[in-house]
Design a protein around this motif. Structure first.
Motif, short mmCIF file in Angstrom:
data_model
loop_
_atom_site.label_atom_id
_atom_site.label_comp_id
_atom_site.label_asym_id
_atom_site.label_seq_id
_atom_site.Cartn_x
_atom_site.Cartn_y
_atom_site.Cartn_z
N ALA A 25 -39.37 17.71 -22.19
CA ALA A 25 -40.31 17.19 -21.19
C ALA A 25 -39.62 17.15 -19.82
N LEU A 26 -38.40 16.61 -19.80
CA LEU A 26 -37.69 16.46 -18.53
C LEU A 26 -37.18 17.80 -18.01
N LEU A 27 -36.68 18.65 -18.91
CA LEU A 27 -36.16 19.94 -18.41
C LEU A 27 -37.29 20.72 -17.75
N ASN A 28 -38.49 20.63 -18.31
CA ASN A 28 -39.63 21.29 -17.67
C ASN A 28 -40.00 20.62 -16.35
N ALA A 29 -40.10 19.30 -16.38
CA ALA A 29 -40.52 18.58 -15.18
C ALA A 29 -39.52 18.79 -14.04
N LEU A 30 -38.22 18.76 -14.37
CA LEU A 30 -37.20 18.90 -13.33
C LEU A 30 -37.15 20.34 -12.82
N PHE A 31 -37.38 21.28 -13.72
CA PHE A 31 -37.42 22.70 -13.31
C PHE A 31 -38.53 22.90 -12.28
N ALA A 32 -39.72 22.36 -12.58
CA ALA A 32 -40.84 22.50 -11.64
C ALA A 32 -40.54 21.76 -10.34
N ARG A 33 -40.00 20.56 -10.47
CA ARG A 33 -39.74 19.72 -9.30
C ARG A 33 -38.79 20.41 -8.32
N ALA A 34 -37.76 21.05 -8.87
CA ALA A 34 -36.76 21.68 -8.00
C ALA A 34 -37.30 22.94 -7.33
N ARG A 35 -38.45 23.44 -7.80
CA ARG A 35 -38.96 24.71 -7.27
C ARG A 35 -40.36 24.59 -6.68
N GLY A 36 -40.81 23.38 -6.43
CA GLY A 36 -42.16 23.20 -5.89
C GLY A 36 -43.22 23.68 -6.86
N GLY A 37 -42.92 23.61 -8.14
CA GLY A 37 -43.88 24.08 -9.14
C GLY A 37 -44.72 22.95 -9.71
#
Ligand code: GLU
Length: 448
Positions: A25-37
């Motif tokens: 859950a976090l790896l996805n959320a942080l991935f999106a967060r760091a890329r404006g996704g």
């Protein structure tokens, strides 16, 4: 132009999320967060029997507690018509075929294959059934389950975590996509939803690597763009045991109820088994900056739940008053004294909830411990007049020292025991003004 990522977290609402689920859950959320996704929460609720609304609600609550507010929400059970349409397309393409074997028949065949030293792969016997044979089986009352006809080839992809990855589909049985009762296993709906919702990156546990081989073939059969995949290592306990939803004490709600901060759980769930040391990281942005999927280890991410205690304490020690103000009120700390109280007790807390215990020491009643009433009587006589501040304790103890000759532990411990009833606790310089002169005098006289 590259489009901003759209990622998804796709739990089945068949239990409470645990710390191992917090990792994807976090790896996805942080991935999106760091890329404006953006982040989609999709409930993989094709298992109608085991999925419940209560677990579905709990997923959203637990994600919110972790600090994840999905940008989009979907549930697979709303999309069955889309799954049916895709299944029909695969049937028309000859990639989805009906099979009639019972579990027992399949088991017998597997044993025979193993006995001959052959891999126990489904032999595709159903593919050679004639129309008449199929009709005869159905007349017997058998309902078909449906298998996806794999291309006998290796599927390769560049994995965000594992680099060059591949699955040799020749070693796999054609997977069942639809059960005999007409319900879908997770495999096809996941592809249909990922494709139709425009998921760009599928970040999930390495227990799904084989699924990826199969699912890439389904994406391709449906003429859908194949997303980028990343398979992270799984959190395991120190003895290598995997986490299951049944491990209640590591459920996110269990951890919340036990008083852990979401930041501590996030830090442990994300940084374990990464290239970074496990440390207390308070904010999501700070954590996002530390995560590099390409640096995640291939080894199992072994963790010790007790690490949460240290991480939690470090976060609490650094926690600004504004962040806990409401919780202190809920613990019974009057708002007008809460800020100085927090500054005083914060270094002594492993969990915010313990502040309630220290407030009871401030507000009383306490049971003073007075092993040497003469010494305490001398100290009481020297108690400065109010107003009191952070310097009062020092002024008072200097005066007591000068008058009695006591110093060090012999000076401080009797005073602490008299005022708080305890041997250890927050700095008395901070506690004294919070307790106030009247109460301190009463306690020095041995009254609660
Ligand atoms: N519902 C699946 C699971 O919980 C989702 C896996 C995936 O991310 O595709 O394992």
């Amino acid at each position: 132009m590259t489009t901003a990522p759209l990622v998804r977290f796709a739990p089945s609402p068949t239990g409470y999320l645990h710390i191992g689920n917090a990792r994807p859950a976090l790896l996805n959320a942080l991935f999106a967060r760091a890329r404006g996704g953006r982040f989609l929460l999709r409930l993989d609720d094709t298992d109608r029997e085991r999925s419940t609304q209560a677990f579905a609600d709990a997923v959203s609550e637990d994600l919110a507690w972790l600090g994840i507010v999905p940008d989009l929400f979907a549930r697979q059970s709303d999309r069955v018509a889309r799954h049916d349409a895709a299944a029909e397309r695969l049937k028309a393409l000859g990639r989805l075929y009906p099979c009639y074997e019972t579990q027992e028949e399949l088991e017998r065949r597997r044993r025979r294959q193993l006995g001959r030293g052959q891999p126990p792969i489904y032999d595709r016997a159903a593919l050679s059934l004639t129309e008449a044979e199929r009709a005869a089986l159905e007349a017997e009352g058998r309902h078909p389950h449906w298998r996806f006809k794999l291309d006998v080839r290796t599927v390769a992809w560049t994995d965000l975590v594992r680099g060059e990855a591949h699955v040799d589909c020749a070693s796999l049985s054609d997977p069942v996509l639809i059960r005999a009762d007409g319900s879908y296993l997770y495999t096809l709906p996941s592809v249909v939803d990922d494709a139709e919702m425009g998921i760009t990156h599928v970040i999930r546990g390495e227990d799904h690597v084989t699924n990826t081989g199969v699912q890439v073939q389904i994406f391709e059969a449906l003429d859908a763009p194949v997303p980028v995949f990343g398979h992270h290592n799984l959190l395991t306990t120190a003895d290598g045991e995997g986490l299951s939803k049944r491990l209640g004490h590591l459920s996110l709600r269990g951890l919340r109820e036990a008083g852990y901060e979401p930041g501590a759980v996030r830090s442990l769930a994300v940084l374990t088994g990464s290239a970074e040391s496990v440390r207390a990281v308070a904010g999501l942005d700070e954590l996002a900056a530390l995560v590099d999927l390409a640096q995640i280890s291939r080894a199992p991410a072994k963790f010790d739940p007790h690490e949460l205690d240290g991480l939690n304490a470090r976060l609490v020690h650094a926690m600004p008053y504004a962040e806990v103000a409401e919780r202190l009120t809920a613990l019974g700390v009057p708002p007008e004294r809460a800020e100085s109280f927090w500054a005083t007790v914060r270094p002594n807390l492993a969990k915010v909830s313990e502040a309630g215990d220290w407030w009871r020491v401030v507000a009383g009643p306490v049971t003073p411990v007075l092993p040497d009433p003469t010494f305490i009587g001398a100290a009481a006589a020297l108690l400065p007049a109010e107003p009191w501040d952070g310097e009062t304790w020092k002024a008072w103890t200097n005066a007591v020292k000068a008058a009695t000759g006591a110093k060090g532990k012999a000076l401080f411990m009797p005073l602490r025991l008299a005022i708080t009833g305890l041997e250890h606790g927050p700095d008395l310089a901070g506690l004294l003004p919070l307790i106030g002169r009247d109460a301190v005098l009463r306690r020095l006289a041995g009254a609660a």
